[in-house]
Structures are given as C-alpha cells and as structure tokens.
Scaffold this active site. Structure first.
Site, PDB file in Angstrom:
ATOM      1  N   GLY A  34      -4.428 -18.734  -5.166  1.00 36.59           N
ATOM      2  CA  GLY A  34      -4.775 -19.633  -4.060  1.00 36.59           C
ATOM      3  C   GLY A  34      -5.941 -20.522  -4.441  1.00 36.59           C
ATOM      4  N   ARG A  99       2.561 -18.120  -7.257  1.00 38.17           N
ATOM      5  CA  ARG A  99       3.862 -17.455  -7.417  1.00 38.17           C
ATOM      6  C   ARG A  99       4.274 -17.317  -8.869  1.00 38.17           C
ATOM      7  NH1 ARG A  99       7.407 -18.682  -2.138  1.00 38.17           N
ATOM      8  NH2 ARG A  99       5.655 -18.699  -0.707  1.00 38.17           N
ATOM      9  N   ASP A 130      -7.643 -11.888  -8.886  1.00 39.71           N
ATOM     10  CA  ASP A 130      -7.227 -10.675  -9.602  1.00 39.71           C
ATOM     11  C   ASP A 130      -5.827 -10.819 -10.202  1.00 39.71           C
ATOM     12  OD1 ASP A 130      -6.057 -10.622  -7.101  1.00 39.71           O
ATOM     13  OD2 ASP A 130      -6.161  -8.451  -6.896  1.00 39.71           O
ATOM     14  N   THR A 152     -12.362 -16.652  -6.004  1.00 48.35           N
ATOM     15  CA  THR A 152     -11.672 -16.275  -4.768  1.00 48.35           C
ATOM     16  C   THR A 152     -12.644 -16.288  -3.599  1.00 48.35           C
ATOM     17  OG1 THR A 152     -10.586 -14.528  -3.501  1.00 48.35           O
ATOM     18  CG2 THR A 152     -11.940 -13.793  -5.319  1.00 48.35           C
ATOM     19  N   ASP A 154     -12.218 -14.369  -1.311  1.00 41.19           N
ATOM     20  CA  ASP A 154     -12.223 -12.977  -0.843  1.00 41.19           C
ATOM     21  C   ASP A 154     -13.361 -12.153  -1.435  1.00 41.19           C
ATOM     22  OD1 ASP A 154      -9.864 -13.781   0.325  1.00 41.19           O
ATOM     23  OD2 ASP A 154      -8.582 -12.796  -1.144  1.00 41.19           O
ATOM     24  N   ASP A 156     -13.349 -10.330  -4.032  1.00 42.03           N
ATOM     25  CA  ASP A 156     -12.851  -8.966  -4.283  1.00 42.03           C
ATOM     26  C   ASP A 156     -12.503  -8.696  -5.740  1.00 42.03           C
ATOM     27  OD1 ASP A 156     -10.626 -10.567  -4.476  1.00 42.03           O
ATOM     28  OD2 ASP A 156      -9.344  -9.338  -3.204  1.00 42.03           O
ATOM     29  N   ARG A 198      -7.789 -10.529   2.496  1.00 44.57           N
ATOM     30  CA  ARG A 198      -6.822  -9.505   2.045  1.00 44.57           C
ATOM     31  C   ARG A 198      -7.335  -8.094   2.317  1.00 44.57           C
ATOM     32  NH1 ARG A 198      -4.572 -10.386  -3.754  1.00 44.57           N
ATOM     33  NH2 ARG A 198      -6.741 -10.003  -4.195  1.00 44.57           N
TER      34      ARG A 198
HETATM   35  O1  F6P Z   1      -6.799 -14.556  -1.907  1.00 43.99           O
HETATM   36  C1  F6P Z   1      -7.140 -15.653  -1.156  1.00 43.99           C
HETATM   37  C2  F6P Z   1      -6.351 -15.700   0.106  1.00 43.99           C
HETATM   38  O2  F6P Z   1      -6.785 -16.839   0.790  1.00 43.99           O
HETATM   39  C3  F6P Z   1      -6.399 -14.448   0.964  1.00 43.99           C
HETATM   40  O3  F6P Z   1      -7.604 -14.326   1.676  1.00 43.99           O
HETATM   41  C4  F6P Z   1      -5.178 -14.644   1.809  1.00 43.99           C
HETATM   42  O4  F6P Z   1      -4.686 -13.423   2.288  1.00 43.99           O
HETATM   43  C5  F6P Z   1      -4.216 -15.258   0.857  1.00 43.99           C
HETATM   44  O5  F6P Z   1      -4.969 -15.882  -0.143  1.00 43.99           O
HETATM   45  C6  F6P Z   1      -3.294 -16.271   1.504  1.00 43.99           C
HETATM   46  O6  F6P Z   1      -2.417 -16.765   0.557  1.00 43.99           O
HETATM   47  P1  F6P Z   1      -1.388 -17.959   0.861  1.00 43.99           P
HETATM   48  O7  F6P Z   1      -2.137 -19.233   0.652  1.00 43.99           O
HETATM   49  O8  F6P Z   1      -0.306 -17.769  -0.119  1.00 43.99           O
HETATM   50  O9  F6P Z   1      -0.946 -17.814   2.293  1.00 43.99           O
END
Ligand code: F6P
Length: 376
Positions: A34, A99, A130, A152, A154, A156, A198
C-alpha cells in the site's frame, strides 16, 4: 538500455566515486504494498545519494514487483531532475502494487530475476511493508542483491521502532478525532472512529491518546462489550458524550476479526480488514440511551503530504539504504532502533509483525489517566 557508467555530473563528489561504491553501476528501485506518505522522499534520497556519491544510474521500476512480472519490464531512468521537488508529495511517483507476488510460483520468481539480469541491475532497493520485505528476503535467497526500506502507516514492521508514514497517519487520525469530538459533544452521541493498522494497534493507540479518545480498542487487547458499554453509560450521566477510537483489527472477547474483503489468494496478504466500527456500533446501541455512530477513516489515513518528521525519517532511510549498497551490504533492511539508524537481516523481518506489547508504557499511561482499553 546501454550499460555504461554515467559520468559523475555536477552533483557527483568525484572523491567518492571510487572503491567505496562497491562496483555499483545501475540500481533499481521500487515501491511495493500500500502507498504511504514519504515514499517519494525515500526515492529522492536513495537516488540522489547514489548519483551524487557514486555516479550510479538509478532505474525506477513501475508499480512495485508488478513492473518486473510482465513479459516486458516497466521501468524508467530516474535522473537528478526527475527526483527533485518530490520530497513533500504524497503517494509514490513510481506507482505500487500490493497484489504482485514474485514468490507465488517458480515461473514468477524466474521472470523477475531474468528482468533484473536483462536490465543489468547490480542491486535493488525495495521500499515496502512486511509483504515486500518477505518478498525481498525470498529473492535475496535466490541471489538478488537487495536492500529493504521499511514503509507503512501501520508501524508494524519487525525490528523497526518507527516506519515513515506512521507519523503522518497519526496526525490525520488525530485531526479526525478532534473534529469528531465537537460533533459528539453537540449531539451527546457515542462516536466510534475506526483506524487502519491491520493486526497492530499503533495508529489507534497513539492517535487515540493524541486526539483525546475516551476509549481506545486495539487488536492486541480483546475488548469486553459490557465494559465498553459501562464506560459509555457512566459518561452519559456525567459528560453526555463518548469518543471511541478502534483499530480495524480489534475484536471482542471470543469474537472474530471483521473482514471487509479478500483479494487474490496468491498475494502475501490476502485479507483486508474493515468495518469493526459498524459491528461495535450495532452491538453497543441496544445497551445505551444515547445514539451511537460509526466513522471509518479508511484510505484518507494513507493520503496527503508527509509530516516534517516523516520527510526527515524517509530521507534518512533512503540515504542509509544507499550507504548500505555502496558498502556492499545487501540482504538487509534499513531500520531505526533506540533512535539510531541501523540495518538488520531481511531474514529477521520476513513473515513477522511488530504488535503493541502488553507492557507498552503507553498502555499504562492510558489506563492511569482513565482512558478505557475495553478491559473487563
Ligand atoms: O498496511 C497498510 C494498510 O493501509 C492497512 O492499514 C490496511 O488494512 C490495508 O493497508 C488496506 O489495504 P488496501 O489499500 O488494499 O485496502
């Protein structure tokens, strides 16, 4: 593309373009997973550092590993001007994909490695979370010279106490909580704000504290619905409104994660969380007098310009990645530990996440000043 060493331009330091450069001529760079504020700042720092100090030609790979997985590689040369003026820009100038998974099959891995060879890349810088670090580790095991840069919102990533993008996301959520406070107050409502993150509660915890949430619910602490309702009822009588900040990976005792969707199964991370605020809203409403509403902040948390903190951290990370390459250290990820820039093996980062530990001082601070963590 000719495999010639670009002459050190006006920005190169001639003294530095010697043995220190570890024979680097051409380096690829990509952003995976992301997007996140600060990606462009990293790209800029990696490219400028490599160009200026070693005259390296920097090749931008489009849309993360997807740019190396088609029959034709999708790349572009990043020169000094193309990476200038992007420091403060959100998103990624290279595009990204969460993806594309080069480890999904032998054929996919071979395709990526063949493109790297055909492009005559001496090394790759992979900026990502990750999932990207796990892929980088898998490719390093297949002989690719790669350095990872942790990104990220997150926060994490294992072994790294702060990834760039997190500070910006916390600022965005904090701003949202402040705005929610005034409308919650006006209508005497219980307002639930759902953050990303997440399986880690870092965003909800820090933004919840900064934005004055009354209840903070994290993936690391299963919440007790009755305890959450009791806090809201007590506040109904006393202060008339309540703000709850909940991480998308939170769940009640004995409950399940709230999954918004599942994406293609060959990705490293096929589950997308989301919607827990609405689930809590439905469960809480029958237990309270006041109206309960839910707000899911979603991708607004990933957008926009990086904060000054993230611009600086991203610049340091990018430069550090370039230094590692110039010193011949690959198979590693740049990291921040105890406030110091460092690097750790990708093997230590792959397939693991950094969650809020049960003894984290911020949890204690929250409890001690009367913020509920939904504990029974
Ligand atoms: O890992 C970053 C993040 O923004 C998470 O906090 C979230 O769950 C996920 O990506 C969302 O991903 P997408 O953009 O594929 O909906």
């Amino acid at each position: 593309m000719p495999h010639t060493r670009p002459a050190p331009g006006p920005h190169a330091t001639p003294a530095a373009s010697g043995a220190y450069c570890s024979g680097l001529r051409r380096v690829g760079i990509l952003t995976g997973g992301g997007d996140c504020p600060g990606l462009n700042a990293v790209i800029r720092a990696v490219a400028k550092s490599l160009m200026r100090q070693c005259g390296v030609q920097v090749i931008g790979i489009e849309d993360g590993f997807a740019g190396l997985m088609g029959t034709t590689a999708r790349t572009r040369v990043l020169d000094w001007d193309s990476v200038s003026g992007i420091l403060m820009r959100g998103g990624t100038m290279l595009g990204t994909s969460n993806r594309a998974n080069p480890l999904a099959s032998e054929a996919a891995t071979a395709q990526v490695l063949a493109h790297v060879q055909a492009l005559q890349l001496d090394a790759l810088v992979a900026i990502g979370g990750d999932g990207t670090m796990s892929i980088a580790h898998g490719l390093a095991q297949r002989g690719l010279r790669v350095v990872g840069v942790p990104k990220t919102i997150d926060n994490d990533i294992a072994g790294c106490e702060r990834s760039f993008g997190f500070d910006t996301a916390v600022a965005t959520v904090t701003d949202a909580l402040e705005r929610i406070q005034t409308t919650a107050q006006s209508h005497s409502r219980v307002m639930i704000v759902e953050t990303m993150g997440r399986y880690a509660g870092w965003i909800a915890l820090e933004a919840g504290l900064a934005g004055g949430a009354d209840i903070i619910l994290l993936p690391e602490i299963d919440y007790d619905l009755a305890a959450v309702a009791a806090v809201c009822r007590e506040r109904e009588a006393r202060q008339r409104y309540t703000v709850i900040c909940i991480g998308e990976g939170a769940k009640p005792h004995g409950g399940q994660l709230t999954v918004a969707r599942r994406v293609a199964t060959d990705t490293a991370d096929p589950v997308r969380l989301g919607g827990v605020a609405h689930a809590l809203c439905d469960a809480l409403q029958p237990l309270l007098h006041s109206e309960v509403r839910a707000t899911v902040l979603g991708h607004v948390q990933r957008g926009g310009a990086p904060t000054p903190f993230d611009r600086v951290l991203a610049t340091q990370f990018g430069n550090q990645a370039a230094q590692l390459l110039m010193q011949g250290h690959t198979g590693r990820m740049v990291t921040l530990q105890q406030g110091r820039l460092d690097s750790i093996p990708l093997a230590d980062v792959a397939h693991t996440q950094r969650r809020v530990p049960q003894d984290h001082p911020l949890l204690q601070t929250a409890r001690q000043i009367g913020i509920s963590l939904g504990e029974g």
